[in-house]
Design a protein around this motif. Structure first.
Motif, mmCIF file in Angstrom:
data_model
loop_
_atom_site.group_PDB
_atom_site.id
_atom_site.type_symbol
_atom_site.label_atom_id
_atom_site.label_comp_id
_atom_site.label_asym_id
_atom_site.label_seq_id
_atom_site.Cartn_x
_atom_site.Cartn_y
_atom_site.Cartn_z
ATOM 1 N N CYS A 1 44.329 45.739 -12.650
ATOM 2 C CA CYS A 1 45.513 45.207 -12.909
ATOM 3 C C CYS A 1 45.534 43.839 -12.334
ATOM 4 N N THR A 2 44.660 43.435 -11.319
ATOM 5 C CA THR A 2 44.659 42.165 -10.622
ATOM 6 C C THR A 2 43.605 41.207 -11.590
ATOM 7 N N LEU A 3 43.044 41.683 -12.518
ATOM 8 C CA LEU A 3 42.264 40.757 -13.623
ATOM 9 C C LEU A 3 43.270 40.476 -14.596
ATOM 10 N N LYS A 4 43.006 39.032 -15.097
ATOM 11 C CA LYS A 4 43.688 38.474 -16.179
ATOM 12 C C LYS A 4 42.900 38.772 -17.643
ATOM 13 N N LYS A 5 43.594 38.985 -18.626
ATOM 14 C CA LYS A 5 42.930 39.232 -19.815
ATOM 15 C C LYS A 5 42.803 37.925 -20.839
ATOM 16 N N ASP A 6 41.857 37.937 -21.652
ATOM 17 C CA ASP A 6 41.701 36.787 -22.232
ATOM 18 C C ASP A 6 42.827 36.694 -23.558
ATOM 19 N N ALA A 7 42.628 35.718 -24.565
ATOM 20 C CA ALA A 7 43.654 35.653 -25.452
ATOM 21 C C ALA A 7 43.714 36.773 -26.669
ATOM 22 N N ILE A 8 42.814 37.443 -26.661
ATOM 23 C CA ILE A 8 42.651 38.631 -27.461
ATOM 24 C C ILE A 8 42.888 40.148 -26.835
ATOM 25 N N GLY A 9 43.251 39.787 -25.475
ATOM 26 C CA GLY A 9 43.592 41.153 -24.905
ATOM 27 C C GLY A 9 42.576 41.905 -24.064
ATOM 28 N N LYS A 10 41.469 40.867 -24.190
ATOM 29 C CA LYS A 10 40.087 41.726 -23.412
ATOM 30 C C LYS A 10 40.075 41.215 -22.061
ATOM 31 N N TYR A 11 39.347 41.894 -21.245
ATOM 32 C CA TYR A 11 38.962 41.461 -19.920
ATOM 33 C C TYR A 11 37.594 40.634 -19.871
ATOM 34 N N SER A 12 37.516 39.398 -19.800
ATOM 35 C CA SER A 12 36.242 38.679 -20.196
ATOM 36 C C SER A 12 36.394 37.495 -19.044
ATOM 37 N N LYS A 13 37.371 37.099 -18.495
ATOM 38 C CA LYS A 13 37.544 35.987 -17.861
ATOM 39 C C LYS A 13 37.260 36.340 -16.337
ATOM 40 N N PHE A 14 35.973 36.254 -16.099
ATOM 41 C CA PHE A 14 35.364 36.760 -14.632
ATOM 42 C C PHE A 14 35.062 35.393 -13.848
ATOM 43 N N ASN A 15 35.071 34.278 -14.424
ATOM 44 C CA ASN A 15 34.418 33.215 -13.731
ATOM 45 C C ASN A 15 35.466 32.867 -12.399
ATOM 46 N N THR A 16 36.781 32.956 -12.550
ATOM 47 C CA THR A 16 37.776 32.461 -11.737
ATOM 48 C C THR A 16 37.499 33.463 -10.262
ATOM 49 N N TYR A 17 37.327 34.854 -10.501
ATOM 50 C CA TYR A 17 37.017 35.663 -9.469
ATOM 51 C C TYR A 17 35.685 35.545 -8.872
ATOM 52 N N LEU A 18 34.657 35.210 -9.663
ATOM 53 C CA LEU A 18 33.331 35.081 -9.168
ATOM 54 C C LEU A 18 33.334 33.685 -8.471
ATOM 55 N N ASP A 19 33.953 32.618 -8.678
ATOM 56 C CA ASP A 19 34.034 31.575 -8.229
ATOM 57 C C ASP A 19 34.432 31.629 -6.721
ATOM 58 N N ILE A 20 35.479 32.588 -6.452
ATOM 59 C CA ILE A 20 36.105 32.804 -5.148
ATOM 60 C C ILE A 20 34.887 33.450 -4.327
ATOM 61 N N LEU A 21 34.398 34.426 -4.912
ATOM 62 C CA LEU A 21 33.425 35.251 -4.260
ATOM 63 C C LEU A 21 32.061 34.553 -3.769
ATOM 64 N N PHE A 22 31.732 33.456 -4.756
ATOM 65 C CA PHE A 22 30.397 32.698 -4.332
ATOM 66 C C PHE A 22 30.613 31.310 -3.964
ATOM 67 N N ALA A 23 31.718 30.863 -3.572
ATOM 68 C CA ALA A 23 32.046 29.528 -3.369
ATOM 69 C C ALA A 23 31.107 29.019 -2.390
ATOM 70 N N ASN A 24 31.179 29.960 -1.201
ATOM 71 C CA ASN A 24 30.322 29.689 0.140
ATOM 72 C C ASN A 24 29.374 30.711 0.182
ATOM 73 N N PHE A 25 28.845 31.213 -0.568
ATOM 74 C CA PHE A 25 27.927 32.345 -0.492
ATOM 75 C C PHE A 25 26.469 31.948 -0.483
ATOM 76 N N PRO A 26 25.497 32.415 0.550
ATOM 77 C CA PRO A 26 26.301 33.505 1.464
ATOM 78 C C PRO A 26 26.740 32.876 2.816
ATOM 79 N N SER A 27 27.662 33.646 3.301
ATOM 80 C CA SER A 27 28.118 33.122 4.435
ATOM 81 C C SER A 27 27.252 33.486 5.495
ATOM 82 N N THR A 28 27.125 32.913 6.723
ATOM 83 C CA THR A 28 26.547 33.206 8.002
ATOM 84 C C THR A 28 27.217 34.602 8.720
ATOM 85 N N ASP A 29 28.618 34.742 8.301
ATOM 86 C CA ASP A 29 29.324 35.862 8.852
ATOM 87 C C ASP A 29 29.119 37.005 8.282
ATOM 88 N N PRO A 30 28.296 37.971 8.646
ATOM 89 C CA PRO A 30 28.232 39.414 8.024
ATOM 90 C C PRO A 30 29.492 39.903 7.609
#
Length: 400
Positions: A174-203
Motif C-alpha cells: 500500500c505504500t508503493l505508488k502505481k504507474d499510469a496503467i495501474g501497475k506497480y512498476s515505479k521502484f526507482n523512488t524507493y530504491l534511490d532512498i535505500l541506496f543513496a548512501n549505501f553501504p553505510s558504515t553503520d550496521p
C-alpha cells in the motif's frame, strides 16, 4: 495513569505499568502505543547532560522492547492505525484491520503529538533515518523507531504470505505508488532512498536497507502483484553503480538465492567474453538452470571485467564468487540431524561433470584473474581478490 507518569517524566514507572499490562496479556490501547513511539521521536534538546542523555537512551531501548513484545503478543493488525499517523498517507481500506473500529479518536487526538505527521509516508521517514540524520541521541532514537516500523511491516507480510489476494492487502504494498496503467512498476523512488548512501558504515542502517530490500523482493515473488523482471531491472540499475564493497554488502544482505542468481546473471552478461569459447557464448544471456553447472563452468569462470582497473577486477570476482556459492548452496540440502550433513541434489551426470572439470576450470580462472592483478601495483585490494578466489576454490573443491 500511565500517560500521567510519562508527562511528568517518570518513564521507568510508566514502563513497569505497561509491562504489567503485557504480562497479563491485556491488549494495550493504541493511543498508548502512539505515545511510546512519540517518546522516542520527541526532540532531545532538554537532555543536555551526558547522564540525562544516557538515561533517555536506556528508556528508549526499553520502550522499543515493549513495542516489540506487543507486536509479538498481538500481531501487526493492532498497529494498523499507525500508518495513518503519517502526514500524507492513508492505508487502503481493503488493508485495514478491525482494531481501528474500536479506536477512541478523541483519546488519540488528545495524546498524539503528531510527530509522525512531519513525514509524508513510511518511506519519507526511512529516507530521513537513512540519509538525513546524524549519529546523535535524536538520530539513534529515530533509528529505533525505524527498526520497529520495519518489524511491523515484516510481521504483516508474514501474515499475508498465503496467497496473492492476502498480499495485496499488505501494508508495504500500500505504500508503493502505481504507474499510469495501474501497475506497480515505479521502484526507482524507493530504491534511490535505500541506496543513496549505501553501504553505510553503520550496521544498523545496513540492516534497514537489507530488510526493506528483502521485503520488496518478497512482494515481487507474487507475479500477479509485481512483475519480478521489472523489479529485478530496477535493482540492477542501482547495482551497476555500486563499487566492489557495496556490491558485496548488498549480495550479503539479500536472503533470496534465486534473486541473487538472477541479479548476478544480469551483471555477468555485461562482461568481457574474449576468453569464452564461441560455442559457450550462448550462455551469456541465458538464465541459470537449477541443478546445472554448465553455465558456471563454461561461461562465468571464463569472463573478465571490461575494465582492468583493480577495483573493477575485485567487483567482478565478488560477483563470480557469490554466484558460484549460491548455485552450489541451492544444489544441496541439509538434513536436520545433529551432524547436519549436506546432501547433493545434483544428478549423477552433473556430479561427474563437476568432478572431472573443477580442477582445470578453477586453475584457468585463477590464472586469468591473476594476469589482471599482476598488471597493477600490489595492494590490499589485490590481496582481497586472491583471498576471495581461494574461498571460491574451496567451496567448489569441497562440494562433493
Amino acid at each position: 495513569m500511565i500517560t500521567d507518569y510519562l508527562e511528568v517524566g517518570h518513564v521507568a514507572v510508566a514502563i513497569q505499568l505497561i509491562e504489567s499490562i503485557l504480562g497479563s496479556e491485556r491488549k494495550p490501547s493504541f493511543y498508548l502505543l502512539v505515545i511510546l513511539i512519540n517518546f522516542m521521536l520527541e526532540s532531545k534538546t532538554k537532555y543536555k547532560t551526558p547522564r540525562l542523555q544516557r538515561n533517555h537512551w536506556v528508556d528508549c531501548n526499553k520502550t522499543l522492547g515493549l513495542l516489540m513484545d506487543t507486536l509479538q503478543l498481538f500481531g501487526p493488525s493492532l498497529f494498523r492505525p499507525l500508518w495513518d499517523q503519517f502526514g500524507g498517507f492513508r492505508l487502503d481500506p481493503l488493508a485495514q484491520g478491525q482494531e481501528q473500529d474500536n479506536l477512541d479518536i478523541e483519546e488519540l487526538e488528545e495524546f498524539d503529538i503528531k510527530l509522525l505527521k512531519e513525514y509524508e509516508d513510511p518511506w519519507s521517514f526511512l529516507n530521513h533515518v537513512l540519509n538525513k540524520t546524524e549519529y546523535n541521541l535524536e538520530g539513534r532514537c529515530h533509528r529505533l523507531v525505524a527498526k520497529f516500523i520495519i518489524a511491523v511491516l515484516q510481521e504483516d507480510i508474514k501474515d499475508c504470505m498465503e496467497n496473492e489476494l492476502e498480499m495485496k492487502k499488505s501494508v508495504l504494498l500500500c505504500t508503493l505508488k502505481k504507474d499510469a496503467i495501474g501497475k506497480y512498476s515505479k521502484f526507482n523512488t524507493y530504491l534511490d532512498i535505500l541506496f543513496a548512501n549505501f553501504p553505510s558504515t553503520d550496521p544498523e542502517l545496513l540492516q534497514v536497507v537489507g530488510d526493506m530490500t528483502n521485503m520488496l523482493i518478497t512482494l515481487s515473488c507474487f507475479e500477479e502483484i509485481i512483475m519480478q523482471q521489472d523489479f529485478l531491472m530496477a535493482v540492477y540499475t542501482q547495482f551497476q553503480d555500486l563499487n566492489a564493497v557495496a556490491c558485496q554488502a548488498l549480495l550479503q544482505h539479500i536472503k533470496y538465492p534465486t534473486f541473487i542468481i538472477a541479479l548476478c546473471d544480469k551483471a555477468l552478461s555485461d562482461t568481457n567474453t574474449s576468453h569464452v569459447l564461441e560455442d559457450h557464448k550462448q550462455y551469456r544471456n541465458a538464465k541459470h538452470i537449477p541443478l546445472h553447472l554448465e553455465k558456471l563452468f563454461y561461461y562465468v569462470f571464463c569472463t573478465i571485467p571490461h575494465s582492468t582497473e583493480i577495483d573493477s577486477v575485485y567487483r567482478h570476482v565478488i560477483i563470480v564468487s557469490k554466484y558460484c556459492a549460491t548455485i552450489l548452496a541451492t544444489s544441496s540440502t541439509i538434513h536436520s540431524r545433529p551432524n547436519k550433513m549436506a546432501q547433493s541434489l545434483l544428478a549423477i551426470d552433473e556430479v561427474s561433470f563437476l568432478i572431472e572439470n573443477r580442477y582445470d576450470i578453477l586453475c584457468k580462472w585463477e590464472a586469468l584473474i591473476e594476469d589482471l592483478i599482476i598488471r597493477q601495483k600490489e595492494s590490499d585490494t589485490a590481496r582481497s581478490i586472491r583471498w576471495c578466489i581461494e574461498l571460491t576454490k574451496l567451496s567448489v573443491l569441497e562440494y562433493f
